[in-house]
Design a protein around this motif. Structure first.
Motif, short mmCIF file in Angstrom:
data_model
loop_
_atom_site.label_atom_id
_atom_site.label_comp_id
_atom_site.label_asym_id
_atom_site.label_seq_id
_atom_site.Cartn_x
_atom_site.Cartn_y
_atom_site.Cartn_z
N ILE A 190 -11.09 -2.87 60.42
CA ILE A 190 -10.79 -2.14 61.46
C ILE A 190 -11.91 -1.77 62.59
O ILE A 190 -11.78 -2.02 63.68
N LYS A 191 -12.83 -1.28 61.97
CA LYS A 191 -14.32 -1.14 62.69
C LYS A 191 -15.38 -1.16 61.87
O LYS A 191 -15.45 -0.65 60.53
N PHE A 192 -16.42 -1.69 61.92
CA PHE A 192 -17.56 -2.19 61.14
C PHE A 192 -18.42 -0.86 60.64
O PHE A 192 -19.33 -0.88 59.57
N PHE A 193 -18.20 0.24 61.42
CA PHE A 193 -19.10 1.39 61.23
C PHE A 193 -18.80 2.25 60.13
O PHE A 193 -19.70 2.85 59.31
N THR A 194 -17.73 1.57 59.17
CA THR A 194 -17.33 2.37 58.21
C THR A 194 -18.33 1.76 56.63
O THR A 194 -18.38 2.28 55.85
N PHE A 195 -19.02 0.84 57.17
CA PHE A 195 -19.93 0.08 56.06
C PHE A 195 -21.00 1.39 55.72
O PHE A 195 -21.71 1.25 54.56
N LEU A 196 -21.14 2.35 56.54
CA LEU A 196 -21.98 3.37 56.17
C LEU A 196 -21.68 4.31 55.07
O LEU A 196 -22.32 5.04 54.47
N ALA A 197 -20.52 4.19 54.61
CA ALA A 197 -19.85 4.78 53.33
C ALA A 197 -19.96 4.20 52.07
O ALA A 197 -19.60 4.61 51.07
N ALA A 198 -20.65 2.89 52.33
CA ALA A 198 -21.09 2.34 50.96
C ALA A 198 -21.96 2.82 49.97
O ALA A 198 -21.47 2.95 48.86
N PRO A 199 -23.03 3.52 50.41
CA PRO A 199 -23.92 4.34 49.39
C PRO A 199 -22.70 5.47 48.71
O PRO A 199 -23.00 5.80 47.44
N ALA A 200 -21.81 6.11 49.28
CA ALA A 200 -21.04 7.33 48.95
C ALA A 200 -20.05 6.64 47.77
O ALA A 200 -19.72 7.27 46.75
N LEU A 201 -19.27 5.51 48.17
CA LEU A 201 -18.71 4.77 47.24
C LEU A 201 -19.19 4.33 45.97
O LEU A 201 -18.82 4.63 44.90
N LEU A 202 -20.50 4.11 46.05
CA LEU A 202 -21.46 3.41 44.90
C LEU A 202 -21.58 4.88 43.99
O LEU A 202 -21.69 4.78 42.75
N LEU A 203 -22.04 5.60 44.62
CA LEU A 203 -22.23 7.12 43.93
C LEU A 203 -20.84 7.54 43.13
O LEU A 203 -21.12 8.09 42.07
N ALA A 204 -19.92 7.30 43.88
CA ALA A 204 -18.68 7.87 43.22
C ALA A 204 -18.41 6.97 41.84
O ALA A 204 -17.67 7.44 41.08
N ALA A 205 -18.72 5.79 42.25
CA ALA A 205 -18.47 4.76 40.73
C ALA A 205 -19.50 5.11 39.84
O ALA A 205 -19.33 4.97 38.45
N ARG B 248 -19.23 -1.40 34.52
CA ARG B 248 -17.77 -1.78 34.69
C ARG B 248 -17.14 -1.20 35.70
O ARG B 248 -16.58 -1.73 36.68
N ASP B 249 -17.64 0.00 36.27
CA ASP B 249 -16.76 0.74 37.65
C ASP B 249 -17.55 0.10 38.69
O ASP B 249 -16.76 -0.02 39.45
N VAL B 250 -18.64 -0.25 38.99
CA VAL B 250 -19.31 -0.84 40.01
C VAL B 250 -18.53 -2.38 40.00
O VAL B 250 -18.45 -2.79 41.17
N ALA B 251 -18.62 -2.91 38.88
CA ALA B 251 -17.95 -4.27 39.01
C ALA B 251 -16.56 -4.40 39.48
O ALA B 251 -16.23 -5.18 40.40
N LEU B 252 -15.81 -3.23 39.07
CA LEU B 252 -14.49 -3.17 39.61
C LEU B 252 -14.37 -2.93 40.86
O LEU B 252 -13.41 -3.45 41.68
N LEU B 253 -15.09 -1.85 41.22
CA LEU B 253 -15.16 -1.51 42.82
C LEU B 253 -15.56 -2.78 43.65
O LEU B 253 -14.99 -2.89 44.94
N THR B 254 -16.47 -3.53 43.21
CA THR B 254 -17.16 -4.80 43.75
C THR B 254 -15.99 -5.73 43.87
O THR B 254 -15.77 -6.55 44.99
N ALA B 255 -15.17 -6.08 42.71
CA ALA B 255 -14.29 -6.79 42.66
C ALA B 255 -13.18 -6.83 43.68
O ALA B 255 -12.92 -7.60 44.32
N GLY B 256 -12.60 -5.62 43.60
CA GLY B 256 -11.65 -5.24 44.74
C GLY B 256 -12.07 -5.26 46.14
O GLY B 256 -11.27 -5.97 47.03
#
Length: 479
Positions: free
Chosen positions: A183-198, A211-219
């Motif tokens: 939808i818009k590329f600037f949401t890539f800024l959330a990648a560190p927050a998502l990794l922290l959540a995992a 396992r959790d990072v692998a599942l997040l990355t796979a999706g």
């Protein structure tokens, strides 16, 4: 002090309701409809006309990249094309789609905060967010940023969800993150927050970082690959390069960008003050929802200080996580007051609510039609040719409102494109010669050098009573 140490889970489960997170979204949609009368405004932002013109072309069978010059991902364009087809080119229905995305964003923020910090923080958080200077206007403007942030926040909400379905939630989170990028590329800024959540351990789920990072990355990978292949998205040619052109970067000034960010924060200083309290609490307790929001806000603030140009709608990227943190901060203040004076519990809640509402009212923007002369221009354009024919305007809302189509190379007639050198006099002349539009209008930008002289061969000026340069192909002027 018992009230302060009471867990968020205990507080939120006193009167459990799966429907409660929907309430802020529904209430905001009602308030926004009454406060803005969004179905009446001609144009709230010039990007509205650009996005709608692209959607009209896609609905007419044109590819968003092979045919149209387009520097944004395609998903919102396709959604708007469906709305265009189903509702006859209605701007009001297109804005309703954006309002739905805004409401769902509030639902995500509420659900995330209620699960981690309780009902009070959730209500404070959505009230803070809805009261920022940018949220209301963006919630009813046909622009790509807010829908992308809405999907991104749902991705973070799923990534932070504990419990027996954590693995599935992480896959869904990765897939939603991929959707937000389309939808818009600037949401890539959330990648560190998502990794922290995992990666960050949670007391209610086993700690399985690999396992959790692998599942997040796979999706994420599966959804992104499917979307890119299915939609034929050119990752570099039109979606990245136009935003990092040397002509744009040459105008970059760290101090200018910092000034824009500082101005946005100054207009919402009450959000920043409460957010600092929320950050202090979450860092001290190492609570991962608050830490994820902190990471997102810091990354976004740094990114936009290093970006050019910085526009008002970019502010939502960092105001969104700051509002969540402000909700946490407001709830901590309420609990602290209630802990020292239990009989003041409801008074403390009312005081916190009053503070949040006062800040929101002080920051509440006045939504005004950005183009009061637009209806006259659209009427003049429609009087000169039939719907579905080609027309050019540097405010593409003119062509969309009158039922015309912008030539695909010119649908994105934007300041950024002009500054980056992607829309030149040669591009304009070539498109006019190729598509032979019945009307050509310049009322936002000066006509590029040589274009007026070229138009003089086949076009003649007309005056609809609005400031600008208006030309109609000879033989189409009304008597």
């Amino acid at each position: 002090m018992a009230a302060e140490t009471q867990t968020a889970e205990d507080r939120s489960d006193r009167r459990p309701s799966r429907m409660e997170p929907l309430l802020p979204g529904l209430l905001f949609a009602l308030i926004a409809a009454l406060a803005t009368r969004y179905w009446q405004g001609y144009e709230f932002d010039t990007d509205e006309g650009i996005n709608l013109s692209k959607a009209a072309l896609v609905a007419a069978g044109y590819h968003p990249y092979a045919d149209i010059w387009n520097d944004q991902p395609p998903l919102l364009t396709y959604a708007l094309a469906i709305v265009h087809t189903q509702f006859g080119g209605s701007v009001a229905w297109a804005r309703t789609l954006i309002l739905f995305a805004a409401s769902m964003l509030l639902v995500a923020v509420f659900a995330m905060l209620r699960a981690s910090h309780g009902r009070g923080a959730a209500w404070f958080g959505v009230l803070v967010l809805a009261g920022t200077t940018v949220f209301l206007e963006l919630s009813v403007s046909v622009m790509v940023g807010l829908p992308a942030l809405s999907v991104m926040m749902w991705a973070l909400c799923f990534a932070l969800s504990p419990g027996a379905h954590r693995g599935l939630n992480l896959v869904v989170a990765g897939a939603l993150f991929a959707v937000s990028l389309q939808i818009k590329f600037f949401t890539f800024l959330a990648a560190p927050a998502l990794l922290l959540a995992a990666l960050w351990p949670d007391s209610r789920t086993p700690f399985r970082p690999v396992r959790d990072v692998a599942l997040l990355t796979a999706g994420f990978g599966a959804a992104l690959a499917a979307l890119v292949l299915a939609l034929g998205v050119p990752l570099m040619g039109q979606l990245v390069s136009p935003h990092v052109e040397s002509d744009l970067r040459d105008t970059y000034s760290f101090w200018a960008s910092l000034g824009e960010v500082r101005e946005d924060l100054g207009e919402n200083v009450w959000v920043l003050v409460l957010a600092v309290l929320g950050v202090a609490y979450c860092v001290r307790t190492r609570e991962r929802t608050g830490l994820a929001l902190t990471i997102l806000s810091v990354v976004a603030l740094i990114a936009f200080c290093l970006h050019t140009p910085v526009n008002y709608h970019h502010a939502l990227v960092y105001l969104l996580p700051l509002a969540g943190l402000a909700g946490i901060g407001a709830e901590r203040v309420r609990l602290r007051l209630a802990a020292y004076a239990p009989h003041w519990r409801y008074l403390a809640g009312a005081a916190g609510l009053g503070l949040v509402l006062a800040g929101g009212i002080a920051a509440f923007p006045q939504i005004a039609d950005g183009d009061p002369h637009g209806p006259r221009v659209a009427a003049a354009l429609a009087a000169r040719q039939a719907p579905g024919e080609w027309a050019v305007s540097d405010r593409p809302m003119d062509t969309y409102r009158s039922g015309m189509l912008m030539p695909p190379p010119l649908a994105v007639y934007s300041k950024k494109r002009l500054r980056a050198g992607n829309l030149t006099a040669a591009t304009l002349i070539d498109a006019i010669d190729r598509y032979a539009p019945g009307v050509v209008i310049f009322r936002r930008f000066p006509p590029p050098p040589g274009v007026i002289e070229h138009l003089d061969r086949r076009y003649e000026p007309f005056d609809p009573g609005v400031e600008g340069a208006f030309f109609a192909r000879r033989g189409t002027l009304a008597d």
